[in-house]
Design a protein around this motif. Structure first.
Motif, PDB file in Angstrom:
ATOM      1  N   VAL A  17       0.849  -1.186   0.000  1.00 13.09           N
ATOM      2  CA  VAL A  17       0.000   0.000   0.000  1.00 13.09           C
ATOM      3  C   VAL A  17       0.885   1.236   0.000  1.00 13.09           C
ATOM      4  O   VAL A  17       1.795   1.360   0.825  1.00 13.09           O
ATOM      5  N   LEU A  18       0.605   2.129  -0.930  1.00 11.08           N
ATOM      6  CA  LEU A  18       1.385   3.363  -1.096  1.00 11.08           C
ATOM      7  C   LEU A  18       2.871   3.070  -1.306  1.00 11.08           C
ATOM      8  O   LEU A  18       3.735   3.883  -0.968  1.00 11.08           O
ATOM      9  N   LYS A  19       3.137   1.868  -1.858  1.00 12.84           N
ATOM     10  CA  LYS A  19       4.499   1.457  -2.203  1.00 12.84           C
ATOM     11  C   LYS A  19       5.401   1.256  -0.991  1.00 12.84           C
ATOM     12  O   LYS A  19       6.614   1.020  -1.141  1.00 12.84           O
ATOM     13  N   THR A  20       4.842   1.346   0.228  1.00 13.95           N
ATOM     14  CA  THR A  20       5.703   1.270   1.411  1.00 13.95           C
ATOM     15  C   THR A  20       5.213   0.247   2.442  1.00 13.95           C
ATOM     16  O   THR A  20       6.013  -0.435   3.070  1.00 13.95           O
ATOM     17  N   TYR A  21       3.899   0.154   2.618  1.00 13.09           N
ATOM     18  CA  TYR A  21       3.357  -0.681   3.703  1.00 13.09           C
ATOM     19  C   TYR A  21       2.867  -2.002   3.125  1.00 13.09           C
ATOM     20  O   TYR A  21       1.917  -2.028   2.347  1.00 13.09           O
ATOM     21  N   PRO A  22       3.486  -3.154   3.500  1.00 16.50           N
ATOM     22  CA  PRO A  22       3.070  -4.465   2.965  1.00 16.50           C
ATOM     23  C   PRO A  22       1.847  -5.008   3.716  1.00 16.50           C
ATOM     24  O   PRO A  22       1.798  -4.990   4.954  1.00 16.50           O
ATOM     25  N   VAL A  23       0.882  -5.480   2.979  1.00 17.70           N
ATOM     26  CA  VAL A  23      -0.297  -6.135   3.537  1.00 17.70           C
ATOM     27  C   VAL A  23      -0.284  -7.584   3.057  1.00 17.70           C
ATOM     28  O   VAL A  23      -0.319  -7.839   1.842  1.00 17.70           O
ATOM     29  N   THR A  24      -0.273  -8.515   4.039  1.00 19.95           N
ATOM     30  CA  THR A  24      -0.134  -9.941   3.690  1.00 19.95           C
ATOM     31  C   THR A  24      -1.320 -10.784   4.134  1.00 19.95           C
ATOM     32  O   THR A  24      -1.314 -12.006   3.926  1.00 19.95           O
ATOM     33  N   SER A  25      -2.344 -10.142   4.766  1.00 14.84           N
ATOM     34  CA  SER A  25      -3.512 -10.904   5.216  1.00 14.84           C
ATOM     35  C   SER A  25      -4.756 -10.053   5.074  1.00 14.84           C
ATOM     36  O   SER A  25      -4.689  -8.832   4.960  1.00 14.84           O
ATOM     37  N   TRP A  26      -5.894 -10.775   5.112  1.00  8.72           N
ATOM     38  CA  TRP A  26      -7.161 -10.065   4.995  1.00  8.72           C
ATOM     39  C   TRP A  26      -7.418  -9.168   6.211  1.00  8.72           C
ATOM     40  O   TRP A  26      -8.012  -8.103   6.094  1.00  8.72           O
ATOM     41  N   SER A  27      -6.976  -9.589   7.372  1.00 12.36           N
ATOM     42  CA  SER A  27      -7.180  -8.756   8.563  1.00 12.36           C
ATOM     43  C   SER A  27      -6.415  -7.440   8.435  1.00 12.36           C
ATOM     44  O   SER A  27      -6.930  -6.365   8.788  1.00 12.36           O
ATOM     45  N   GLN A  28      -5.197  -7.489   7.899  1.00  5.32           N
ATOM     46  CA  GLN A  28      -4.437  -6.257   7.669  1.00  5.32           C
ATOM     47  C   GLN A  28      -5.102  -5.381   6.596  1.00  5.32           C
ATOM     48  O   GLN A  28      -5.127  -4.160   6.709  1.00  5.32           O
ATOM     49  N   ALA A  29      -5.657  -6.018   5.597  1.00  4.63           N
ATOM     50  CA  ALA A  29      -6.321  -5.255   4.528  1.00  4.63           C
ATOM     51  C   ALA A  29      -7.545  -4.513   5.060  1.00  4.63           C
ATOM     52  O   ALA A  29      -7.780  -3.338   4.730  1.00  4.63           O
ATOM     53  N   VAL A  30      -8.358  -5.239   5.895  1.00  4.79           N
ATOM     54  CA  VAL A  30      -9.546  -4.598   6.465  1.00  4.79           C
ATOM     55  C   VAL A  30      -9.146  -3.474   7.408  1.00  4.79           C
ATOM     56  O   VAL A  30      -9.752  -2.389   7.423  1.00  4.79           O
ATOM     57  N   LEU A  31      -8.126  -3.734   8.242  1.00  6.78           N
ATOM     58  CA  LEU A  31      -7.663  -2.703   9.173  1.00  6.78           C
ATOM     59  C   LEU A  31      -7.150  -1.471   8.423  1.00  6.78           C
ATOM     60  O   LEU A  31      -7.429  -0.325   8.809  1.00  6.78           O
ATOM     61  N   THR A  32      -6.439  -1.695   7.344  1.00  9.27           N
ATOM     62  CA  THR A  32      -5.938  -0.577   6.532  1.00  9.27           C
ATOM     63  C   THR A  32      -7.093   0.198   5.912  1.00  9.27           C
ATOM     64  O   THR A  32      -7.064   1.430   5.811  1.00  9.27           O
ATOM     65  N   CYS A  33      -8.158  -0.502   5.515  1.00 10.94           N
ATOM     66  CA  CYS A  33      -9.340   0.173   4.967  1.00 10.94           C
ATOM     67  C   CYS A  33     -10.003   1.051   6.018  1.00 10.94           C
ATOM     68  O   CYS A  33     -10.437   2.169   5.720  1.00 10.94           O
ATOM     69  N   LEU A  34     -10.072   0.558   7.269  1.00 14.89           N
ATOM     70  CA  LEU A  34     -10.641   1.375   8.342  1.00 14.89           C
ATOM     71  C   LEU A  34      -9.785   2.612   8.611  1.00 14.89           C
ATOM     72  O   LEU A  34     -10.311   3.700   8.877  1.00 14.89           O
ATOM     73  N   VAL A  35      -8.471   2.410   8.569  1.00  7.03           N
ATOM     74  CA  VAL A  35      -7.580   3.567   8.713  1.00  7.03           C
ATOM     75  C   VAL A  35      -7.826   4.571   7.583  1.00  7.03           C
ATOM     76  O   VAL A  35      -7.758   5.788   7.767  1.00  7.03           O
ATOM     77  N   GLY A  36      -8.136   4.031   6.389  1.00 10.99           N
ATOM     78  CA  GLY A  36      -8.425   4.901   5.253  1.00 10.99           C
ATOM     79  C   GLY A  36      -9.650   5.750   5.491  1.00 10.99           C
ATOM     80  O   GLY A  36      -9.724   6.905   5.020  1.00 10.99           O
ATOM     81  N   VAL A  37     -10.688   5.185   6.201  1.00 12.97           N
ATOM     82  CA  VAL A  37     -11.877   5.981   6.511  1.00 12.97           C
ATOM     83  C   VAL A  37     -11.510   7.165   7.393  1.00 12.97           C
ATOM     84  O   VAL A  37     -11.939   8.308   7.155  1.00 12.97           O
ATOM     85  N   VAL A  38     -10.710   6.880   8.429  1.00 16.20           N
ATOM     86  CA  VAL A  38     -10.281   7.973   9.326  1.00 16.20           C
ATOM     87  C   VAL A  38      -9.435   8.986   8.563  1.00 16.20           C
ATOM     88  O   VAL A  38      -9.577  10.208   8.728  1.00 16.20           O
TER      89      VAL A  38
END
Length: 414
Positions: free
Chosen positions: A148-169
């Motif tokens: 994500v953004l070429k810097t933060y690696p996401v390797t699981s669905w839980s990380q993907a969902v958490l990153t999406c919630l961070v995106g809302v904020v």
């Protein structure tokens, strides 16, 4: 329907960022071309034009301001007094609004435009990248890993969902940040470009100047009317009077001759009244021979004996001479009608840049500005040319009216 505040703020920052970038490129181009051509003198106008680059930039800013502020941004530019490019350039180069606009354009193309574009870029791309992490993980990362953004690696669905919630904020924070930045930018531009409030003393000066301009225009119109009457109606009346005189001489005795005689006398009376009217509008003697001769003529025609010790050989502007003349005319008229005096005096002269006129009499006194004698109108007229009128008239007399007008002679002002 009007767009939402976040969309208007984003549009405002984007428009200013692009404007600042284009202004920078245009300035560099004009400076480079003007510097090269300056050797041949042809580049000097291009370099001079750089000082006016803020005028169109400020004009665009006034339009962009409507996106973040409902209050109109005042122009501050003056209207050129005459048509043509030369008058427009002279006006622009001598007014503060042009230099405020140049300062704003300089700030925009050196500091503000990168901030504006960066704010829009981050405010749009970061939330979108975070919110789309689940989709990127499923489609682009094939369920294994996505950066994500070429810097933060996401390797699981839980990380993907958490990153999406961070995106809302982050989206909420970016919306508020962009709106806040746009409003701050709008206030900064408004502070730079808004002309200062017209100080009271400058308002008074401008009001005085406008009154002088009105008086000058009035005097010019009076002169035109006097010239038209003198060269037009008066000449026709003279010709009519001569024709009636010849007709009366040739007519046989009888009722027709009597009618022609009365008509000839009436034409002569009208001619006398017209000459008095012309003299009252603007006396030809004042125009041709100056203030001293015109004042002496007023004293000669006064119903009360008036001594004159008024030695002024200099010539002044039409407005000053007309003001001084009508002060004496009104004062002598009041002397004959209201003072009960049997003698008056007109004195004065020009010294130290001040024209002084004094009218006095040995009457009963008691005159005042509120006595219905027209002195208030004279005081107003004197004040327009920057002069001062003072009156001394104790009960029992004598009465003395003094007018002082600071002015220059025509030779000195030429």
């Amino acid at each position: 329907m009007r767009a939402s505040p976040p969309l208007r703020a984003t549009t405002y920052l984007l428009a200013n960022g692009v404007t600042g970038l284009l202004t920078l490129l245009t300035t560099l181009l004009l400076f480079a071309v003007g510097g090269v051509l300056a050797v041949l003198v042809a580049g000097i106008p291009l370099l001079a034009a750089l000082t006016l680059i803020g005028v169109p930039v400020a004009g665009l800013e006034r339009r962009f301001q409507r996106l973040v502020d409902d209050r109109p941004l005042r122009d501050g530019h003056r209207i050129p007094p005459r048509p043509g490019l030369t008058s427009w350039l002279r006006t622009r180069w001598t007014e503060p609004a042009t230099w405020r606009a140049l300062g704003f354009a300089t700030l925009l193309m050196t500091v503000l435009w990168p901030i504006d574009l960066l704010a829009v870029l981050l405010g749009v791309t970061v939330p979108v990248a975070l919110l789309s992490t689940p989709w990127q993980f499923a489609v682009l990362g094939d369920g294994q890993q996505v950066n994500v953004l070429k810097t933060y690696p996401v390797t699981s669905w839980s990380q993907a969902v958490l990153t999406c919630l961070v995106g809302v904020v982050t989206l909420v924070a970016c919306v508020f940040g962009v709106v806040l930045l746009a409003r701050a930018r709008g206030l900064l531009a408004r502070a730079i470009l808004t002309p200062p409030e017209f100080p009271v003393n400058e308002r008074v000066v401008e009001l005085a100047r406008s009154r002088v301009r009105l008086v000058d225009a009035f005097e010019a119109e009076r002169s035109r009317i006097e010239r038209d009457l003198h060269d037009g109606a008066q000449q026709r009346l003279i010709a009519l009077s001569m024709m009636l005189g010849l007709a009366r001489r040739d007519a046989p005795a009888g009722p027709l001759a009597d009618q022609l005689s009365r008509a000839h006398d009436e034409a002569g009376q009208v001619l006398v009244e017209l000459r008095d009217l012309i003299r009252g509008i603007h006396p030809p003697l004042l125009t041709d021979f100056g203030l001293e001769a015109a004042v002496l003529d007023l004293a000669t025609r006064s119903a009360v004996r008036v001594d004159v010790r008024f030695a002024v050989s200099e010539r002044f502007s039409r407005t000053v001479e007309s003001t001084a003349y009508f002060v004496v005319a009104e004062a002598l008229a009041n002397l004959a009608k209201h003072s009960g005096a049997d003698r008056g005096e007109v004195t004065g002269g020009y010294a130290g840049g001040t024209l002084t006129v004094a009218v006095s009499d040995n009457g009963r006194g008691g005159a005042g500005l509120d006595g219905g004698t027209g002195l208030i109108g004279l005081a107003d007229r004197v004040s327009v040319v920057g002069g001062r009128l003072s009156l001394s008239s104790p009960a029992g007399g004598p009465t003395r009216l003094i007018v002082e007008i600071p002015c220059q002679t025509l030779q000195a002002s030429a």
